[in-house]
Design a protein around this motif. Structure first.
Motif, short mmCIF file in Angstrom:
data_model
loop_
_atom_site.label_atom_id
_atom_site.label_comp_id
_atom_site.label_asym_id
_atom_site.label_seq_id
_atom_site.Cartn_x
_atom_site.Cartn_y
_atom_site.Cartn_z
N LYS A 33 33.63 32.02 35.15
CA LYS A 33 32.70 32.01 36.30
C LYS A 33 33.51 31.11 37.61
CE LYS A 33 28.42 32.43 33.93
NZ LYS A 33 27.14 31.71 33.49
N ARG A 34 34.23 30.24 37.00
CA ARG A 34 34.89 29.46 38.04
C ARG A 34 36.00 30.14 38.66
NH1 ARG A 34 36.02 25.94 33.63
NH2 ARG A 34 38.27 26.24 34.07
N LEU A 35 36.76 31.00 38.02
CA LEU A 35 37.65 31.71 38.51
C LEU A 35 37.37 32.82 39.49
CD1 LEU A 35 40.78 32.21 38.78
CD2 LEU A 35 40.69 33.67 36.98
N LYS A 36 36.01 33.34 38.98
CA LYS A 36 35.40 34.54 39.87
C LYS A 36 34.80 34.04 40.94
CE LYS A 36 31.56 37.79 39.53
NZ LYS A 36 30.58 38.31 38.92
N GLY A 37 34.34 32.62 41.18
CA GLY A 37 33.86 32.05 42.20
C GLY A 37 35.03 31.60 43.32
N MET A 38 36.06 31.22 42.71
CA MET A 38 37.25 30.89 43.60
C MET A 38 37.89 32.27 44.09
SD MET A 38 39.09 27.49 41.90
CE MET A 38 39.82 27.42 43.50
N LEU A 39 38.08 32.99 43.40
CA LEU A 39 38.62 34.43 43.73
C LEU A 39 37.79 34.96 44.86
CD1 LEU A 39 39.89 35.98 40.58
CD2 LEU A 39 41.28 35.21 42.46
N GLY A 40 36.82 35.07 44.76
CA GLY A 40 35.51 35.31 45.77
C GLY A 40 35.90 34.65 47.17
N VAL A 41 35.97 33.36 47.17
CA VAL A 41 36.36 32.54 48.20
C VAL A 41 37.52 33.08 48.95
CG1 VAL A 41 36.75 30.44 48.98
CG2 VAL A 41 34.73 30.74 47.51
N ASP A 42 38.85 33.12 48.08
CA ASP A 42 40.12 33.37 48.61
C ASP A 42 40.05 34.87 49.10
OD1 ASP A 42 41.20 31.02 48.05
OD2 ASP A 42 41.53 31.43 45.99
N PHE A 43 39.60 35.62 48.28
CA PHE A 43 39.67 37.12 48.98
C PHE A 43 38.96 37.29 50.25
CE2 PHE A 43 41.42 38.52 44.85
CZ PHE A 43 42.40 39.14 45.34
N TYR A 44 37.77 36.32 50.46
CA TYR A 44 36.79 36.54 51.45
C TYR A 44 37.78 35.99 52.76
CZ TYR A 44 33.15 35.64 55.05
OH TYR A 44 32.46 35.51 56.09
N GLU A 62 43.92 23.92 37.62
CA GLU A 62 44.42 25.21 37.34
C GLU A 62 44.00 26.32 37.74
OE1 GLU A 62 43.18 22.85 35.50
OE2 GLU A 62 44.99 21.98 34.17
N ASP A 63 42.51 26.25 37.95
CA ASP A 63 41.77 27.31 38.86
C ASP A 63 42.25 27.70 40.19
OD1 ASP A 63 40.49 27.27 36.28
OD2 ASP A 63 38.67 26.33 37.36
N TYR A 64 42.75 26.68 40.81
CA TYR A 64 43.09 26.82 42.00
C TYR A 64 44.53 27.49 42.16
CZ TYR A 64 45.00 25.39 46.80
OH TYR A 64 45.70 25.46 47.99
N MET A 65 45.33 27.25 41.30
CA MET A 65 46.69 27.56 41.09
C MET A 65 46.57 29.15 40.80
SD MET A 65 49.36 25.84 42.04
CE MET A 65 50.65 26.74 41.38
N ILE A 66 45.73 29.45 39.97
CA ILE A 66 45.61 30.86 39.38
C ILE A 66 44.98 31.65 40.49
CG2 ILE A 66 44.29 32.28 37.83
CD1 ILE A 66 44.40 30.15 35.67
N SER A 67 43.96 31.27 40.99
CA SER A 67 43.29 31.97 42.14
C SER A 67 44.09 32.11 43.39
CB SER A 67 42.02 31.25 42.47
OG SER A 67 41.29 32.03 43.82
N LYS A 68 44.91 31.32 43.80
CA LYS A 68 45.84 31.30 45.11
C LYS A 68 47.00 32.23 44.53
CE LYS A 68 44.65 29.19 48.64
NZ LYS A 68 43.04 29.39 48.42
N THR A 69 47.52 32.32 43.05
CA THR A 69 48.65 33.09 42.93
C THR A 69 48.04 34.58 42.95
OG1 THR A 69 49.72 31.48 41.36
CG2 THR A 69 50.09 33.74 41.02
N LEU A 70 46.88 34.88 42.24
CA LEU A 70 46.25 36.40 42.27
C LEU A 70 46.01 36.71 43.57
CD1 LEU A 70 44.15 35.99 39.03
CD2 LEU A 70 46.23 36.94 39.18
N SER A 71 45.52 35.96 44.36
CA SER A 71 44.96 36.46 45.59
C SER A 71 46.15 36.80 46.48
CB SER A 71 43.93 35.52 46.52
OG SER A 71 44.71 34.20 46.60
N CYS A 72 47.21 36.01 46.49
CA CYS A 72 48.49 36.02 47.46
C CYS A 72 49.33 37.19 46.62
CB CYS A 72 49.10 34.74 47.41
SG CYS A 72 48.25 33.47 48.36
#
Length: 280
Positions: A16-27, A127-137
């Motif tokens: 859930k945390r990662l999904k939320g952060m990815l949602g923000v990053d992709f937006y 860790e969530d920040y690093m993963i989300s940024k890595t995946l979105s970028c």
């Protein structure tokens, strides 16, 4: 006396945390004009490189073309452990340069806008920040690879280059480099975590590593010492030397393994830095 029920607040799961952060990053990514600018750059540059070499100079003489085949703007004809000419490097590897600069600006905006301060005040998982940024970028760099492919192919066809190619090897070259976007994104995110207070240095470092200048230098040393050149295909340039127009399925597997390894290593290292230092 009334019984008072104890309220228990469960922290959100990793998913859930990662999904939320990815949602923000992709937006934010899709609403950032910079993303579309770099997509256009990634398409225009290879088209220009292909076409301009076929244009006559002031004396009416046509320049010697850099390529003889449409797909050489996408990948080299053979594994490159040492760069011998600009045409060897002028292929989809250039996307990693554009991607590095875009990642630096994208992450740099997190700190400039105060987003990071707000994020880590309510969301403690670095860790969530690093993963989300890595995946979105990584997604952004893959999109650049797609526009690069389109622009390079159109430019090569306009220039009149030959189109014969081993389809399987072309698949490995294109999708191998796309997969490597994950590892490169991890590296660029890591660099921007290190230099988060120095935006100019973060951009310069991403550009420097994206060009592969360091790798070319190491390659020269390896060649001078007569060491096995295949040593360079593992961790020095993300196995992109293997993603060429004569590659087999084994090279594709190598790209996957190296890219995932890069991403994991840089996510762990970046998370450690964020946990041990002031992130603001």
């Amino acid at each position: 006396m009334e019984n008072v029920k104890e309220l228990k607040f469960e922290s959100p799961t990793f998913k859930k945390r990662l999904k939320g952060m990815l949602g923000v990053d992709f937006y934010r990514l899709f609403h950032t004009p910079l993303f579309y600018i770099f997509l256009a750059i990634s398409a225009i540059i290879p088209a220009m490189v292909s076409c301009l070499t076929m244009m006559p100079d002031q004396n009416g003489n046509v320049m010697e073309p850099l390529y003889s085949n449409v797909w050489q703007i996408i990948a080299s004809t053979e594994p490159l452990y040492v760069i011998k000419s600009i045409s060897d490097y002028a292929n989809m590897n250039m996307v990693f340069i554009f991607g590095g600069i875009m990642v630096s600006i994208f992450i740099g905006h997190d700190y400039k806008s105060g987003y990071v301060k707000q994020l880590f005040t309510t969301h403690a998982k670095k860790e969530d920040y690093m993963i989300s940024k890595t995946l979105s970028c990584a997604f952004a760099i893959v999109c650049m690879c797609l526009t690069y492919f389109i622009g390079g192919t159109i430019g090569g066809l306009i220039a009149g280059y030959k189109t014969n190619v081993n389809v399987g090897s072309l698949f490995v070259a294109i999708f191998g480099k796309m997969i490597l976007s994950l590892g490169w994104s991890g590296l660029f995110t890591f660099l921007n975590v290190i230099f988060r207070r120095y935006f100019g240095i973060s951009v310069a470092s991403s550009f420097f590593f994206g060009t592969g200048i360091l790798i070319i230098g190491v390659a020269s040393i390896v060649e001078a010492l007569s060491l096995p050149s295949s040593f360079l295909n593992v961790f020095l340039y993300g196995a992109s030397v293997n993603a060429c127009l004569t590659s087999g399925f084994g090279a594709f597997i190598t790209c996957i393994l190296v890219s995932v390894a890069w991403a994991v290593i840089y996510i762990i290292a970046g998370s450690h830095i964020l946990n041990k230092s002031d992130v603001y």
